[in-house]
Motif scaffolding. Structure first.
Motif, mmCIF file in Angstrom:
data_model
loop_
_atom_site.group_PDB
_atom_site.id
_atom_site.type_symbol
_atom_site.label_atom_id
_atom_site.label_comp_id
_atom_site.label_asym_id
_atom_site.label_seq_id
_atom_site.Cartn_x
_atom_site.Cartn_y
_atom_site.Cartn_z
ATOM 1 N N LEU A 33 20.506 28.362 36.726
ATOM 2 C CA LEU A 33 20.162 27.167 35.959
ATOM 3 C C LEU A 33 20.025 25.943 36.854
ATOM 4 N N SER A 34 20.738 25.909 37.958
ATOM 5 C CA SER A 34 20.537 24.822 38.929
ATOM 6 C C SER A 34 19.153 24.927 39.550
ATOM 7 N N LEU A 35 18.734 26.149 39.851
ATOM 8 C CA LEU A 35 17.396 26.351 40.403
ATOM 9 C C LEU A 35 16.306 25.925 39.411
ATOM 10 N N VAL A 36 16.541 26.152 38.129
ATOM 11 C CA VAL A 36 15.581 25.693 37.116
ATOM 12 C C VAL A 36 15.446 24.173 37.187
ATOM 13 N N GLY A 37 16.572 23.474 37.233
ATOM 14 C CA GLY A 37 16.538 22.016 37.305
ATOM 15 C C GLY A 37 15.869 21.504 38.566
ATOM 16 N N VAL A 38 16.173 22.116 39.691
ATOM 17 C CA VAL A 38 15.570 21.696 40.959
ATOM 18 C C VAL A 38 14.070 22.007 40.967
ATOM 19 N N ALA A 39 13.684 23.146 40.406
ATOM 20 C CA ALA A 39 12.264 23.502 40.354
ATOM 21 C C ALA A 39 11.473 22.490 39.523
ATOM 22 N N VAL A 40 12.036 22.070 38.411
ATOM 23 C CA VAL A 40 11.364 21.069 37.578
ATOM 24 C C VAL A 40 11.190 19.769 38.362
ATOM 25 N N GLU A 41 12.222 19.339 39.056
ATOM 26 C CA GLU A 41 12.121 18.105 39.839
ATOM 27 C C GLU A 41 11.121 18.251 40.983
ATOM 28 N N LEU A 42 11.080 19.413 41.592
ATOM 29 C CA LEU A 42 10.127 19.646 42.673
ATOM 30 C C LEU A 42 8.696 19.554 42.165
ATOM 31 N N VAL A 43 8.416 20.192 41.052
ATOM 32 C CA VAL A 43 7.071 20.141 40.470
ATOM 33 C C VAL A 43 6.734 18.717 40.043
ATOM 34 N N GLN A 44 7.709 18.004 39.479
ATOM 35 C CA GLN A 44 7.453 16.619 39.090
ATOM 36 C C GLN A 44 7.083 15.761 40.295
ATOM 37 N N SER A 45 7.674 16.044 41.440
ATOM 38 C CA SER A 45 7.350 15.259 42.636
ATOM 39 C C SER A 45 5.921 15.510 43.114
ATOM 40 N N LEU A 46 5.311 16.610 42.721
ATOM 41 C CA LEU A 46 3.948 16.928 43.124
ATOM 42 C C LEU A 46 2.895 16.303 42.215
ATOM 43 N N HIS A 47 3.287 15.876 41.010
ATOM 44 C CA HIS A 47 2.352 15.238 40.085
ATOM 45 C C HIS A 47 2.269 13.747 40.398
ATOM 46 N N PRO A 48 1.068 13.200 40.477
ATOM 47 C CA PRO A 48 0.958 11.764 40.748
ATOM 48 C C PRO A 48 1.467 10.893 39.593
ATOM 49 N N THR A 49 1.494 11.430 38.389
ATOM 50 C CA THR A 49 1.951 10.640 37.237
ATOM 51 C C THR A 49 3.437 10.829 36.927
ATOM 52 N N ARG A 50 4.124 11.670 37.681
ATOM 53 C CA ARG A 50 5.549 11.922 37.466
ATOM 54 C C ARG A 50 6.315 11.508 38.707
ATOM 55 N N SER A 51 7.617 11.359 38.554
ATOM 56 C CA SER A 51 8.445 11.022 39.716
ATOM 57 C C SER A 51 9.749 11.789 39.643
ATOM 58 N N THR A 52 10.295 12.057 40.810
ATOM 59 C CA THR A 52 11.579 12.738 40.920
ATOM 60 C C THR A 52 12.681 11.693 40.893
ATOM 61 N N ASP A 53 13.750 12.001 40.193
ATOM 62 C CA ASP A 53 14.845 11.045 40.072
ATOM 63 C C ASP A 53 16.172 11.783 40.260
ATOM 64 N N TRP A 54 17.032 11.235 41.090
ATOM 65 C CA TRP A 54 18.347 11.847 41.318
ATOM 66 C C TRP A 54 19.202 11.812 40.059
ATOM 67 N N HIS A 55 18.943 10.849 39.192
ATOM 68 C CA HIS A 55 19.690 10.802 37.934
ATOM 69 C C HIS A 55 19.441 12.056 37.097
ATOM 70 N N ASP A 56 18.234 12.599 37.204
ATOM 71 C CA ASP A 56 17.920 13.833 36.474
ATOM 72 C C ASP A 56 18.722 15.012 37.015
ATOM 73 N N ILE A 57 18.873 15.087 38.318
ATOM 74 C CA ILE A 57 19.678 16.155 38.927
ATOM 75 C C ILE A 57 21.140 16.018 38.494
ATOM 76 N N VAL A 58 21.643 14.781 38.468
ATOM 77 C CA VAL A 58 23.022 14.546 38.019
ATOM 78 C C VAL A 58 23.171 14.936 36.543
ATOM 79 N N ALA A 59 22.186 14.581 35.733
ATOM 80 C CA ALA A 59 22.231 14.947 34.305
ATOM 81 C C ALA A 59 22.195 16.462 34.144
ATOM 82 N N ASN A 60 21.344 17.138 34.904
ATOM 83 C CA ASN A 60 21.296 18.615 34.859
ATOM 84 C C ASN A 60 22.650 19.206 35.221
ATOM 85 N N SER A 61 23.240 18.703 36.292
ATOM 86 C CA SER A 61 24.531 19.222 36.753
ATOM 87 C C SER A 61 25.630 18.955 35.733
#
Length: 128
Positions: free
Chosen positions: A78-106
């Motif tokens: 489930l940690s890998l699921v969260g990290v994968a989502v953030e990784l893909v979001q970082s590749l989209h120009p309209t999305r951004s990666t946020d450490w708060h999301d990783i903390v919320a996932n954890s």
């Protein structure tokens, strides 16, 4: 208490539906997390709620569907699921990666694992 045994019987009876629910929620979370436009969020805390609540629900459903998984496997997957989502979001120009999301996932993952551990503790105490 009889209640805990009844819950365990229900978990076993409805397991196929929990498996379907787990994969359906996983697919929905991956779709919402990886699509080019983010889900609507009027307040900053809503994005964290989406992340934490989604991983929390996946953690509980993963136990209901796959009770024999050890806690560490559940945590890693489930940690890998969260990290994968953030990784893909970082590749989209309209999305951004946020450490708060990783903390919320954890946070959602840890709360779910603690609830599962408490439930398993009560079952073991009753069996003894």
């Amino acid at each position: 208490m009889v209640m805990w045994r009844t819950l365990e019987d229900l978990r076993r009876t409805w397991r196929p539906w929990f498996v379907v629910g787990f994969f359906a929620l996983l697919a929905l979370g991956l779709y919402l997390g990886m699509r080019p436009t983010p889900p609507p969020a009027a307040y900053s805390w809503q994005a964290s709620f989406y992340h934490g609540g989604g991983i929390f629900a996946l953690t509980l459903l993963s136990f209901l569907a796959f009770a024999r998984w050890p806690w560490w496997l559940r945590a890693v997957l489930l940690s890998l699921v969260g990290v994968a989502v953030e990784l893909v979001q970082s590749l989209h120009p309209t999305r951004s990666t946020d450490w708060h999301d990783i903390v919320a996932n954890s946070t959602g993952l840890v709360i779910g694992l603690l609830l599962i551990s408490g439930y398993q503790y009560v079952l073991r105490r009753q069996a003894a």
